[in-house]
Design an enzyme around this catalytic site. Structure first.
Site, PDB file in Angstrom:
ATOM      1  N   ALA A  22      37.179  49.572  41.161  1.00 28.35           N
ATOM      2  CA  ALA A  22      35.733  49.677  41.408  1.00 28.35           C
ATOM      3  C   ALA A  22      35.014  48.389  41.044  1.00 28.35           C
ATOM      4  O   ALA A  22      34.101  47.944  41.751  1.00 28.35           O
ATOM      5  CB  ALA A  22      35.158  50.846  40.611  1.00 28.35           C
ATOM      6  N   TYR A  23      35.435  47.777  39.959  1.00 31.76           N
ATOM      7  CA  TYR A  23      34.817  46.520  39.511  1.00 31.76           C
ATOM      8  C   TYR A  23      35.077  45.400  40.515  1.00 31.76           C
ATOM      9  O   TYR A  23      34.160  44.670  40.916  1.00 31.76           O
ATOM     10  CB  TYR A  23      35.373  46.156  38.138  1.00 31.76           C
ATOM     11  CG  TYR A  23      34.810  44.887  37.543  1.00 31.76           C
ATOM     12  CD1 TYR A  23      33.482  44.815  37.136  1.00 31.76           C
ATOM     13  CD2 TYR A  23      35.627  43.763  37.369  1.00 31.76           C
ATOM     14  CE1 TYR A  23      32.967  43.650  36.574  1.00 31.76           C
ATOM     15  CE2 TYR A  23      35.126  42.597  36.805  1.00 31.76           C
ATOM     16  CZ  TYR A  23      33.793  42.548  36.412  1.00 31.76           C
ATOM     17  OH  TYR A  23      33.302  41.392  35.867  1.00 31.76           O
TER      18      TYR A  23
END
Length: 243
Positions: free
Chosen positions: A151-152
């Site tokens: 996600a990052y």
């Protein structure tokens, strides 16, 4: 008002942001130190800088809230007369395998890292004076693709693309737009949730066999903020040679 070059550092009260603030003060910039939640921390830093002869103010706001960022730019312009450099170090990181990530955490990461960078970049592009610079932040993990960073990294890949496009949209404005992509750097954001073995392994993955320090990243930012007028639309991997 000031005759100094003026820098607005988002996320400027801690980690890499604080190191950038201190580096630019050394180089005779006036600085606006942004905070999202910890006003006391930002104010304390500003007081230290001013006591040492620097020109600094603190400015609060949610980077993803357009109205709050407009107000922040207004405050800086009213106090210093304008802004020359905008450096967006603000961001959040939550590590999880893609299959187990809570979608509320996913949304929070994207809101801060993608929407926040978009909002700040948009208004920086409208406000930064001729000869200025916009500097966003990604991560070297967009290339190393470590597990649990899904996600990052998705958010930072978006930041890289946004930066490259904005650099081209500002044709003729004499404003550079670049992204700094640090490798493993000893900040609270990076160290949080990692055991000693993991930290040692990441340090040893770098040919220089250490973690980066916030001051290492600040050197690159200062270069892009000032003398690097021919560096534009680039992603600068500041990672000690991490492959």
């Amino acid at each position: 008002m000031t005759n100094k070059r003026v820098a607005f550092i988002l996320g400027g009260s801690g980690g890499i942001g604080k190191a950038v603030v201190e580096k630019l003060i050394e180089q005779d910039y006036a600085v606006a130190v942004h905070y999202a939640g910890n006003k006391t921390k930002a104010d304390t830093l500003v007081e230290t800088l001013v006591a040492s002869g620097g020109k600094a103010i603190s400015v609060g706001g949610d980077v993803a809230d357009e109205n709050q960022m407009i107000s922040a730019f207004d405050v800086i312009e009213a106090h210093f007369g304008g802004v020359d450099v905008v450096i967006n170090t603000a961001g959040i990181m939550k590590l999880s395998l893609i299959t187990s990530l809570d979608m509320e955490d996913f949304d929070l990461i994207q809101r801060t890292n993608v929407r926040g960078t978009f909002v700040v970049s948009k208004h920086a592009a409208l406000r930064v004076r001729k000869g200025g610079a916009i500097i966003n932040f990604s991560t070297s993990v967009t290339r190393t693709n470590f597990p649990a960073y899904g996600a990052y990294v998705a958010s930072k890949a978006a930041v890289e693309s946004l930066t490259l496009i904005l650099a081209r949209e500002l044709r003729g404005k004499d404003i550079t737009v670049n992204t700094v992509a640090p490798g493993p750097t000893a900040t609270p954001l990076f160290l949080s949730g990692k055991d000693d073995k993991t930290i040692e392994s990441l340090a040893n993955a770098v040919p220089l066999e250490r973690l980066g320090q916030p001051s290492d990243i600040a050197e690159t930012v200062a270069f892009l903020a000032g003398p690097a007028r021919w560096v534009n639309g680039q992603i600068i991997f500041t990672n000690g040679g991490l492959a």
